[in-house]
Design a protein around this motif. Structure first.
Motif, PDB file in Angstrom:
ATOM      1  N   SER A   1     -12.141   1.213 -43.323  1.00 17.29           N
ATOM      2  CA  SER A   1     -11.568   2.554 -43.151  1.00 17.29           C
ATOM      3  C   SER A   1     -10.849   2.660 -41.815  1.00 17.29           C
ATOM      4  O   SER A   1      -9.773   3.266 -41.730  1.00 17.29           O
ATOM      5  CB  SER A   1     -12.670   3.621 -43.252  1.00 17.29           C
ATOM      6  N   TRP A   2     -11.440   2.077 -40.771  1.00 18.74           N
ATOM      7  CA  TRP A   2     -10.777   2.091 -39.462  1.00 18.74           C
ATOM      8  C   TRP A   2      -9.457   1.324 -39.523  1.00 18.74           C
ATOM      9  O   TRP A   2      -8.445   1.787 -38.996  1.00 18.74           O
ATOM     10  CB  TRP A   2     -11.683   1.491 -38.372  1.00 18.74           C
ATOM     11  N   ILE A   3      -9.475   0.165 -40.168  1.00 16.20           N
ATOM     12  CA  ILE A   3      -8.243  -0.614 -40.310  1.00 16.20           C
ATOM     13  C   ILE A   3      -7.186   0.234 -41.019  1.00 16.20           C
ATOM     14  O   ILE A   3      -6.044   0.339 -40.557  1.00 16.20           O
ATOM     15  CB  ILE A   3      -8.501  -1.934 -41.074  1.00 16.20           C
ATOM     16  N   LYS A   4      -7.557   0.858 -42.122  1.00 14.36           N
ATOM     17  CA  LYS A   4      -6.601   1.672 -42.877  1.00 14.36           C
ATOM     18  C   LYS A   4      -6.084   2.835 -42.035  1.00 14.36           C
ATOM     19  O   LYS A   4      -4.905   3.197 -42.128  1.00 14.36           O
ATOM     20  CB  LYS A   4      -7.243   2.188 -44.167  1.00 14.36           C
ATOM     21  N   ALA A   5      -6.943   3.401 -41.204  1.00 13.73           N
ATOM     22  CA  ALA A   5      -6.533   4.522 -40.346  1.00 13.73           C
ATOM     23  C   ALA A   5      -5.450   4.115 -39.347  1.00 13.73           C
ATOM     24  O   ALA A   5      -4.720   4.973 -38.840  1.00 13.73           O
ATOM     25  CB  ALA A   5      -7.753   5.093 -39.615  1.00 13.73           C
ATOM     26  N   GLN A   6      -5.318   2.822 -39.088  1.00  8.82           N
ATOM     27  CA  GLN A   6      -4.310   2.338 -38.138  1.00  8.82           C
ATOM     28  C   GLN A   6      -2.936   2.156 -38.788  1.00  8.82           C
ATOM     29  O   GLN A   6      -1.936   2.000 -38.096  1.00  8.82           O
ATOM     30  CB  GLN A   6      -4.754   0.998 -37.521  1.00  8.82           C
ATOM     31  N   TRP A   7      -2.874   2.157 -40.111  1.00  4.12           N
ATOM     32  CA  TRP A   7      -1.608   1.951 -40.805  1.00  4.12           C
ATOM     33  C   TRP A   7      -0.762   3.211 -40.754  1.00  4.12           C
ATOM     34  O   TRP A   7      -1.286   4.329 -40.738  1.00  4.12           O
ATOM     35  CB  TRP A   7      -1.841   1.592 -42.268  1.00  4.12           C
ATOM     36  N   PRO A   8       0.561   3.041 -40.789  1.00  4.47           N
ATOM     37  CA  PRO A   8       1.440   4.219 -40.876  1.00  4.47           C
ATOM     38  C   PRO A   8       1.143   5.006 -42.162  1.00  4.47           C
ATOM     39  O   PRO A   8       0.655   4.448 -43.155  1.00  4.47           O
ATOM     40  CB  PRO A   8       2.845   3.614 -40.930  1.00  4.47           C
ATOM     41  N   ASP A   9       1.462   6.297 -42.143  1.00  7.43           N
ATOM     42  CA  ASP A   9       1.193   7.161 -43.300  1.00  7.43           C
ATOM     43  C   ASP A   9       1.789   6.605 -44.584  1.00  7.43           C
ATOM     44  O   ASP A   9       1.158   6.674 -45.645  1.00  7.43           O
ATOM     45  CB  ASP A   9       1.738   8.569 -43.049  1.00  7.43           C
ATOM     46  N   GLU A  10       2.997   6.055 -44.516  1.00  7.96           N
ATOM     47  CA  GLU A  10       3.645   5.521 -45.720  1.00  7.96           C
ATOM     48  C   GLU A  10       2.828   4.370 -46.324  1.00  7.96           C
ATOM     49  O   GLU A  10       2.662   4.284 -47.540  1.00  7.96           O
ATOM     50  CB  GLU A  10       5.056   5.022 -45.398  1.00  7.96           C
ATOM     51  N   ILE A  11       2.307   3.502 -45.479  1.00  9.05           N
ATOM     52  CA  ILE A  11       1.511   2.369 -45.958  1.00  9.05           C
ATOM     53  C   ILE A  11       0.185   2.877 -46.531  1.00  9.05           C
ATOM     54  O   ILE A  11      -0.282   2.401 -47.578  1.00  9.05           O
ATOM     55  CB  ILE A  11       1.272   1.335 -44.835  1.00  9.05           C
ATOM     56  N   GLN A  12      -0.428   3.859 -45.871  1.00 11.10           N
ATOM     57  CA  GLN A  12      -1.657   4.433 -46.409  1.00 11.10           C
ATOM     58  C   GLN A  12      -1.409   5.047 -47.790  1.00 11.10           C
ATOM     59  O   GLN A  12      -2.219   4.872 -48.707  1.00 11.10           O
ATOM     60  CB  GLN A  12      -2.215   5.502 -45.464  1.00 11.10           C
ATOM     61  N   ALA A  13      -0.294   5.735 -47.951  1.00 13.37           N
ATOM     62  CA  ALA A  13       0.039   6.349 -49.241  1.00 13.37           C
ATOM     63  C   ALA A  13       0.258   5.280 -50.315  1.00 13.37           C
ATOM     64  O   ALA A  13      -0.202   5.431 -51.454  1.00 13.37           O
ATOM     65  CB  ALA A  13       1.273   7.236 -49.104  1.00 13.37           C
TER      66      ALA A  13
END
Length: 163
Positions: A136-148
């Motif tokens: 979850s921490w790793i994902k939180a570091q990604w830009p919003d577009e990548i998270q989406a």
């Protein structure tokens, strides 16, 4: 009457001890039938950052940058640690696969038999909650577009796998 009361108390104590022992024995079991990363949970993210620093950063980098030449086998025949930022392929895998790779190692997670990898398994090192926190921490570091995009990937994966 006193004997009955003592017996009831004894049975209650034994029952409570049995429940406590069962909970303790199952504390690290995979209770995450459907794994869901949560990059917006600040408590989870704080735990994930701490665990990542202690367990993952030495190979994957303090800034998620991975090792140099991560797409080519090293002299030891092993693949270097990939980046976990948006330049890597981590976000190309659904939550469940990322969890399984982290918990069981690449070979077991991908059913690759005798595949050699420098990536250890963490099933006896981290709890399921700690693994989810790190991811979850790793994902939180990604830009919003990548998270989406990752969220859409998860939706498709869960639909295809009945989760």
């Amino acid at each position: 009457m006193l004997k009955q009361q003592k017996l009831v108390v004894l049975v209650a104590v034994i029952l409570a001890a049995t429940v406590a022992l069962a909970m303790w024995l199952n504390r690290d079991r995979d209770v995450t039938e459907t794994v869901r990363l949560n990059p917006s949970d600040s408590t989870l993210i704080a735990l994930g950052k701490s665990v990542y620093g202690a367990e993952c950063a030495s190979c994957h980098g303090e800034k998620l940058e991975g090792q140099p030449n991560w797409r080519s086998r090293g002299n030891d025949g092993l693949m270097p640690a990939p980046p976990h930022d948006e330049s890597g392929h981590t976000w190309h895998h659904p939550d469940r696969i990322l969890f399984d790779i982290t918990k069981f190692g690449v070979a077991k997670a991908a059913n690759l038999g005798d595949y050699d990898s420098a990536m250890p398994d963490y099933q006896d090192v981290l709890t399921d909650q700690e693994i989810i926190a790190v991811l979850s921490w790793i994902k939180a570091q990604w830009p919003d577009e990548i998270q989406a995009r990752h969220d859409l990937l998860n939706e498709r994966f869960r639909a295809e796998n009945g989760q």
